[in-house]
Design a protein around this motif. Structure first.
Motif, PDB file in Angstrom:
ATOM      1  N   UNK A   2      -8.881  15.652   1.375  1.00 52.13           N
ATOM      2  CA  UNK A   2      -9.633  16.337   2.435  1.00 52.13           C
ATOM      3  C   UNK A   2     -11.134  16.280   2.150  1.00 52.13           C
ATOM      4  N   UNK A   3     -11.495  16.607   0.898  1.00 58.65           N
ATOM      5  CA  UNK A   3     -12.919  16.678   0.589  1.00 58.65           C
ATOM      6  C   UNK A   3     -13.139  16.388  -0.888  1.00 58.65           C
ATOM      7  N   UNK A   4     -14.180  15.633  -1.189  1.00 54.68           N
ATOM      8  CA  UNK A   4     -14.585  15.448  -2.573  1.00 54.68           C
ATOM      9  C   UNK A   4     -15.850  16.267  -2.769  1.00 54.68           C
ATOM     10  N   UNK A   5     -15.728  17.239  -3.658  1.00 51.83           N
ATOM     11  CA  UNK A   5     -16.789  18.226  -3.861  1.00 51.83           C
ATOM     12  C   UNK A   5     -17.392  17.967  -5.249  1.00 51.83           C
ATOM     13  N   UNK A   6     -16.906  18.636  -6.291  1.00 50.43           N
ATOM     14  CA  UNK A   6     -17.400  18.340  -7.649  1.00 50.43           C
ATOM     15  C   UNK A   6     -16.940  16.948  -8.100  1.00 50.43           C
ATOM     16  N   UNK A   7     -15.806  16.487  -7.553  1.00 54.28           N
ATOM     17  CA  UNK A   7     -15.236  15.210  -7.976  1.00 54.28           C
ATOM     18  C   UNK A   7     -14.176  15.374  -9.060  1.00 54.28           C
ATOM     19  N   UNK A   8     -13.997  16.608  -9.541  1.00 53.28           N
ATOM     20  CA  UNK A   8     -13.070  16.840 -10.661  1.00 53.28           C
ATOM     21  C   UNK A   8     -11.623  16.544 -10.277  1.00 53.28           C
ATOM     22  N   UNK A   9     -11.233  16.929  -9.066  1.00 51.69           N
ATOM     23  CA  UNK A   9      -9.848  16.697  -8.641  1.00 51.69           C
ATOM     24  C   UNK A   9      -9.557  15.199  -8.601  1.00 51.69           C
ATOM     25  N   UNK A  10     -10.436  14.456  -7.954  1.00 55.83           N
ATOM     26  CA  UNK A  10     -10.237  13.015  -7.832  1.00 55.83           C
ATOM     27  C   UNK A  10     -10.258  12.346  -9.206  1.00 55.83           C
ATOM     28  N   UNK A  11     -11.160  12.777 -10.058  1.00 58.20           N
ATOM     29  CA  UNK A  11     -11.231  12.197 -11.403  1.00 58.20           C
ATOM     30  C   UNK A  11      -9.913  12.409 -12.151  1.00 58.20           C
ATOM     31  N   UNK A  12      -9.403  13.630 -12.088  1.00 55.49           N
ATOM     32  CA  UNK A  12      -8.155  13.969 -12.758  1.00 55.49           C
ATOM     33  C   UNK A  12      -6.989  13.153 -12.178  1.00 55.49           C
ATOM     34  N   UNK A  13      -6.917  13.078 -10.853  1.00 55.69           N
ATOM     35  CA  UNK A  13      -5.801  12.368 -10.222  1.00 55.69           C
ATOM     36  C   UNK A  13      -5.830  10.875 -10.530  1.00 55.69           C
ATOM     37  N   UNK A  60       0.821  -1.223   0.000  1.00 57.61           N
ATOM     38  CA  UNK A  60       0.000   0.000   0.000  1.00 57.61           C
ATOM     39  C   UNK A  60       0.851   1.267   0.000  1.00 57.61           C
ATOM     40  N   UNK A  61       0.520   2.182  -0.910  1.00 53.42           N
ATOM     41  CA  UNK A  61       1.114   3.519  -0.909  1.00 53.42           C
ATOM     42  C   UNK A  61       0.001   4.529  -0.625  1.00 53.42           C
ATOM     43  N   UNK A  62       0.153   5.266   0.467  1.00 53.82           N
ATOM     44  CA  UNK A  62      -0.811   6.336   0.783  1.00 53.82           C
ATOM     45  C   UNK A  62      -0.324   7.597   0.098  1.00 53.82           C
ATOM     46  N   UNK A  63      -1.171   8.177  -0.740  1.00 55.82           N
ATOM     47  CA  UNK A  63      -0.785   9.411  -1.443  1.00 55.82           C
ATOM     48  C   UNK A  63      -1.665  10.553  -0.939  1.00 55.82           C
ATOM     49  N   UNK A  64      -1.072  11.460  -0.193  1.00 58.01           N
ATOM     50  CA  UNK A  64      -1.808  12.601   0.356  1.00 58.01           C
ATOM     51  C   UNK A  64      -1.894  13.719  -0.658  1.00 58.01           C
ATOM     52  N   UNK A  65      -3.071  14.302  -0.782  1.00 56.67           N
ATOM     53  CA  UNK A  65      -3.270  15.406  -1.714  1.00 56.67           C
ATOM     54  C   UNK A  65      -3.184  16.715  -0.922  1.00 56.67           C
ATOM     55  N   UNK A  66      -2.083  17.432  -1.143  1.00 55.08           N
ATOM     56  CA  UNK A  66      -1.815  18.657  -0.382  1.00 55.08           C
ATOM     57  C   UNK A  66      -2.378  19.883  -1.093  1.00 55.08           C
ATOM     58  N   UNK A  67      -2.665  20.973  -0.346  1.00 55.64           N
ATOM     59  CA  UNK A  67      -2.358  21.050   1.074  1.00 55.64           C
ATOM     60  C   UNK A  67      -3.467  20.486   1.951  1.00 55.64           C
ATOM     61  N   UNK A 127     -10.944  23.849 -12.663  1.00 56.14           N
ATOM     62  CA  UNK A 127      -9.647  23.474 -13.246  1.00 56.14           C
ATOM     63  C   UNK A 127      -8.771  22.811 -12.201  1.00 56.14           C
ATOM     64  N   UNK A 128      -8.043  21.803 -12.630  1.00 55.87           N
ATOM     65  CA  UNK A 128      -7.176  21.074 -11.715  1.00 55.87           C
ATOM     66  C   UNK A 128      -5.769  21.058 -12.283  1.00 55.87           C
ATOM     67  N   UNK A 157     -22.919  18.134  -4.481  1.00 59.97           N
ATOM     68  CA  UNK A 157     -22.161  19.010  -5.373  1.00 59.97           C
ATOM     69  C   UNK A 157     -21.477  18.261  -6.511  1.00 59.97           C
ATOM     70  N   UNK A 158     -21.618  16.952  -6.547  1.00 52.14           N
ATOM     71  CA  UNK A 158     -20.887  16.147  -7.524  1.00 52.14           C
ATOM     72  C   UNK A 158     -21.281  16.497  -8.955  1.00 52.14           C
ATOM     73  N   UNK A 159     -20.302  16.774  -9.832  1.00 47.87           N
ATOM     74  CA  UNK A 159     -20.602  16.948 -11.256  1.00 47.87           C
ATOM     75  C   UNK A 159     -20.083  15.775 -12.088  1.00 47.87           C
ATOM     76  N   UNK A 160     -19.115  15.031 -11.536  1.00 52.18           N
ATOM     77  CA  UNK A 160     -18.694  13.792 -12.196  1.00 52.18           C
ATOM     78  C   UNK A 160     -18.795  12.647 -11.193  1.00 52.18           C
ATOM     79  N   UNK A 161     -19.088  11.484 -11.739  1.00 57.53           N
ATOM     80  CA  UNK A 161     -19.297  10.327 -10.889  1.00 57.53           C
ATOM     81  C   UNK A 161     -17.956   9.625 -10.650  1.00 57.53           C
ATOM     82  N   UNK A 162     -17.404   9.773  -9.453  1.00 63.26           N
ATOM     83  CA  UNK A 162     -16.127   9.113  -9.151  1.00 63.26           C
ATOM     84  C   UNK A 162     -16.321   8.120  -8.005  1.00 63.26           C
ATOM     85  N   UNK A 163     -15.656   6.967  -8.103  1.00 63.16           N
ATOM     86  CA  UNK A 163     -15.800   5.988  -7.027  1.00 63.16           C
ATOM     87  C   UNK A 163     -14.972   6.400  -5.808  1.00 63.16           C
ATOM     88  N   UNK A 164     -15.610   6.570  -4.664  1.00 62.03           N
ATOM     89  CA  UNK A 164     -14.890   6.923  -3.432  1.00 62.03           C
ATOM     90  C   UNK A 164     -15.145   5.815  -2.412  1.00 62.03           C
TER      91      UNK A 164
END
Ligand code: IMP
Ligand code: MG
Length: 180
Positions: free
Chosen positions: A99-110, A35-42, A78-79, A133-140
């Motif tokens: 920290x938070x999944x809002x629109x989902x765009x950041x998670x989708x991009x990452x 397992x690699x934990x990848x933190x999304x900063x800040x 934009x991400x 607030x989700x605009x894209x469907x991302x699995x969390x």
């Protein structure tokens, strides 16, 4: 008297106990895996530190810096990836810590970006989610708390780069907005 910022909605105690549960669940789900934990900063810095210490299996840790918002409370949609991973994730199991999944765009991009490096798996663990607030469907896979559509600060989350150090989660109020 201690100056309060915002209206607290999740206390330190609630946070501690939920993170302990997430740590237990992740430890069981990833037992025997690389397992690699990848933190999304800040934003994820506080949650990441607490979550990593609640996980009872050996893990690698890494961080990436992204910018997805301007400096205010409104999304630009934009991400941008500002830094690179330092660990190899090929054939490893990656857990993105947000920290938070809002629109989902950041998670989708990452997820799309990191998938190119051929990890064995990629999943997401977020402290907070705003499902309305989700605009894209991302699995969390792992969600600490679902919250309504309100702008929150503290425990890593900012308003104009301030309030990340609040030890609890609060709804941004007009007084804090003026101070920022
Ligand atoms: P998304 O790409 O819209 O899902 O947004 C993800 C990022 O927006 C998060 O990682 C936060 O940095 C930021 N964000 C979204 N909602 C809030 C909030 O209520 N308070 C502070 N930051 C937020
Ligand atoms: Mg963030």
């Amino acid at each position: 008297m201690e100056r309060m910022f915002g209206r607290p909605i999740i206390t330190q105690e609630q946070m501690r106990s939920r993170i302990r549960e997430l740590g237990r669940q992740i430890s069981a789900d990833y037992a025997g895996k690389d397992l690699v934990l990848v933190g999304v900063l800040k934003g994820a810095y506080a949650f990441f530190a607490d979550l990593a210490r609640a996980i009872r299996i050996p893990v690698r840790i890494d961080f990436i810096v992204v910018t997805s918002y301007g400096t205010g409370a409104k999304t630009s949609g934009k991400v941008k990836l500002v830094t690179e991973l330092t660990e190899q994730i090929k054939n490893k199991d990656v857990l993105l810590v947000e920290d938070i999944v809002d629109s989902g765009l950041t998670v989708q991009y990452l997820m799309k970006t990191l998938a190119k490096r051929k990890p064995n798996s990629i999943q997401v663990c977020t402290l907070l989610s705003k499902p309305d607030r989700r605009v894209v469907n991302v699995p969390v896979q792992y969600i600490g708390f679902k919250i309504p559509d309100q702008y929150v600060i503290g425990y890593g989350l900012d308003y104009q780069q301030k309030y990340r150090n609040l030890p609890y989660l609060a709804v941004l109020d007009q007084a804090s907005e003026k101070d920022a």
